[in-house]
Design an enzyme around this catalytic site. Structure first.
Site, short mmCIF file in Angstrom:
data_model
loop_
_atom_site.label_atom_id
_atom_site.label_comp_id
_atom_site.label_asym_id
_atom_site.label_seq_id
_atom_site.Cartn_x
_atom_site.Cartn_y
_atom_site.Cartn_z
N GLU A 1 6.37 3.47 3.98
CA GLU A 1 7.48 3.99 4.89
C GLU A 1 8.21 2.72 5.95
O GLU A 1 9.38 2.63 5.95
CB GLU A 1 6.90 5.12 5.78
CG GLU A 1 6.37 6.27 5.14
CD GLU A 1 5.73 7.43 5.88
OE1 GLU A 1 4.65 6.72 6.55
OE2 GLU A 1 6.11 8.56 6.08
N GLY B 1 2.33 5.00 5.66
CA GLY B 1 3.22 4.31 6.62
C GLY B 1 3.68 2.87 6.31
O GLY B 1 4.45 2.15 6.45
N ALA C 1 -0.86 4.27 7.92
CA ALA C 1 -1.21 4.54 9.38
C ALA C 1 -2.77 4.45 9.36
O ALA C 1 -3.36 4.79 8.56
CB ALA C 1 -0.51 5.95 9.79
N GLU D 1 -0.35 10.41 1.48
CA GLU D 1 -0.67 11.65 2.58
C GLU D 1 -1.22 12.97 2.03
O GLU D 1 -2.43 13.38 2.97
CB GLU D 1 0.51 11.54 3.46
CG GLU D 1 0.61 10.40 4.28
CD GLU D 1 1.69 9.50 3.53
OE1 GLU D 1 1.84 9.86 2.46
OE2 GLU D 1 2.18 8.45 4.32
N1 CAA Z 1 -6.35 3.01 8.12
C1 CAA Z 1 -7.45 2.74 8.46
N2 CAA Z 1 -8.38 1.68 7.95
C2 CAA Z 1 -7.99 1.33 6.55
C3 CAA Z 1 -6.81 1.65 6.02
C4 CAA Z 1 -5.88 2.65 6.84
N3 CAA Z 1 -4.79 3.35 6.10
N4 CAA Z 1 -6.74 1.41 4.92
C5 CAA Z 1 -7.88 0.42 4.53
N5 CAA Z 1 -8.38 0.39 5.83
C6 CAA Z 1 -9.62 -0.31 6.23
C7 CAA Z 1 -10.72 0.28 5.40
O1 CAA Z 1 -11.29 1.31 6.15
C8 CAA Z 1 -11.90 -1.05 5.10
O2 CAA Z 1 -12.55 -1.15 6.36
P1 CAA Z 1 -13.98 -1.54 6.77
O3 CAA Z 1 -14.01 -3.02 5.76
O4 CAA Z 1 -14.33 -1.65 7.77
O5 CAA Z 1 -14.66 -0.53 5.85
C9 CAA Z 1 -10.95 -2.09 4.89
O6 CAA Z 1 -9.67 -1.57 5.72
C10 CAA Z 1 -10.72 -2.53 3.62
O7 CAA Z 1 -10.45 -1.33 3.03
P2 CAA Z 1 -11.24 -0.99 1.44
O8 CAA Z 1 -12.67 -1.58 1.70
O9 CAA Z 1 -10.78 0.33 1.34
O10 CAA Z 1 -10.41 -1.85 0.60
P3 CAA Z 1 -10.30 -1.60 -1.03
O11 CAA Z 1 -9.55 -2.88 -1.72
O12 CAA Z 1 -11.47 -1.06 -1.73
O13 CAA Z 1 -9.12 -0.49 -1.19
C11 CAA Z 1 -7.06 0.60 -0.59
C12 CAA Z 1 -7.93 -0.66 -0.71
C13 CAA Z 1 -6.78 1.27 -1.94
C14 CAA Z 1 -5.69 0.07 -0.12
C15 CAA Z 1 -7.88 1.59 0.20
O14 CAA Z 1 -8.12 0.85 1.48
C16 CAA Z 1 -7.24 2.61 0.84
O15 CAA Z 1 -6.79 3.63 -0.11
N6 CAA Z 1 -6.68 2.63 2.04
C17 CAA Z 1 -5.89 3.94 2.67
C18 CAA Z 1 -4.35 4.14 2.09
C19 CAA Z 1 -4.03 5.34 2.46
O16 CAA Z 1 -4.40 6.36 2.15
N7 CAA Z 1 -2.79 5.08 3.24
C20 CAA Z 1 -2.13 6.13 3.92
C21 CAA Z 1 -2.75 6.53 5.39
S1 CAA Z 1 -1.87 8.18 5.97
C22 CAA Z 1 -0.42 7.68 6.71
O17 CAA Z 1 0.00 6.31 6.44
C23 CAA Z 1 0.39 8.69 7.26
C24 CAA Z 1 1.84 8.21 7.50
O18 CAA Z 1 2.69 8.52 6.75
C25 CAA Z 1 2.30 7.94 8.86
#
Ligand code: CAA
Length: 260
Positions: A114, A111, A66, A134
């Site tokens: 999920e 998400g 998400a 999360e």
């Molecule tokens: N939400 C918003 N933006 C996201 C995102 C997310 N879940 N995942 C990645 N992005 C964005 C980053 O902010 C980045 O944006 P910018 O270029 O503007 O800075 C872009 O995507 C590329 O990401 P990274 O630079 O972080 O890429 P990376 O290769 O270094 O890392 C990754 C990749 C390990 C997937 C890392 O992006 C990451 O950890 N993302 C978040 C994963 C996460 O925690 N997901 C769970 C969200 S909570 C949820 O989903 C709740 C639910 O159950 C409903």
């Protein structure tokens, strides 16, 4: 209909749906969730679609979760509403009257994991990675992860993944039953299409009834579940495709299903 964050294409009786925010690793914001819901509705009403492949645009991610930038400032009421929206869309996908194959092409986090679990079948690229991160963000999984992961891989493994936020590779996801198979990245879409092709050859109403019987039956006790199966089985005998399938077998010819 035109969509901004979702690509929807048809190839014969197959629908291919791509979450399309590659710059944000296909993170699901409200707008994308609402568009996905519209696509699901469109597919549900399209008699020519017999199977669906769901994947992520770009090289890196299926869906990285998400959208954290949208969630960051939410209060409790808004957080619940966002979770309710995601859950509604994913449940509509799960209940869609056509089989859905997730072609997991990269990160399937939060998400994203999920979303894959709300599909019927998961094929993973060898590059795919899965996690429920999360708790590390200060929240619970919010789009069904606490429920579907436990049902898919068992309570102990689900708790381990959700409490630790460990990220697992595709082969481990396969080992614990989170995905059906793992294939080389360049073969992912082809493999998903081959599987969808096998499904499409069968009677669509029968496949839809199988899906509903499995989905509903898994939530019932066995007596109610087999009674539900009997209903689904009986209903198929009211279809032209049942007559066609059995006649073709007896006549030793190819079948020609009409989705009727
Ligand atoms: N939400 C918003 N933006 C996201 C995102 C997310 N879940 N995942 C990645 N992005 C964005 C980053 O902010 C980045 O944006 P910018 O270029 O503007 O800075 C872009 O995507 C590329 O990401 P990274 O630079 O972080 O890429 P990376 O290769 O270094 O890392 C990754 C990749 C390990 C997937 C890392 O992006 C990451 O950890 N993302 C978040 C994963 C996460 O925690 N997901 C769970 C969200 S909570 C949820 O989903 C709740 C639910 O159950 C409903």
């Amino acid at each position: 209909m035109e969509y901004t964050n979702v690509i929807f294409e048809k190839d014969g009786n197959l629908a291919i749906v791509k979450i399309n925010r590659p710059k944000a690793l296909n993170a699901l914001n409200s707008e994308t969730l609402k568009e996905l819901n519209l696509v699901i509705e469109e597919i549900s009403n399209d008699k020519d679609v017999y199977a669906v492949i769901l994947t992520g645009a770009g090289e890196k991610a299926f869906v990285a979760g998400a959208d954290i930038s949208e969630m960051k400032e939410l209060n409790a009421v808004q957080g619940k509403a966002f979770g309710t929206l995601g859950n509604k869309v994913f449940r509509n996908l799960e209940k869609l009257n056509k089989p859905v194959i997730a072609a997991v092409n990269g990160f399937a986090l939060g998400g994203g994991c999920e979303l894959a679990m709300a599909c019927d079948i998961r094929i993973a690229s060898a590059k795919a990675k899965f996690a429920q991160p999360e708790a590390g963000l200060g929240i619970t999984p919010g789009f069904g992860g606490t429920q579907r992961l436990a049902r898919l891989v068992g309570e102990g493994r689900a708790k381990e993944l959700i409490f630790t936020c460990d990220m697992i590779k595709a082969d481990e996801a396969y080992r614990i039953g989170l995905v059906n198979k793992v294939v080389e990245p360049e073969m992912l879409l082809d493999e998903a299409k081959v599987m969808a092709g096998k499904i499409i050859k069968n009677a669509p109403i029968a496949v839809a009834q199988c899906k509903e019987a499995i989905n509903r039956g898994m939530q019932m006790d066995i007596d109610d579940a087999i009674a539900f199966e009997a209903e689904a089985f009986g209903l198929c005998f009211a279809t032209a495709d049942q007559k066609e399938g059995m006649t073709a077998f007896i006549e030793k010819r190819d079948k020609n299903f009409q989705n009727k």
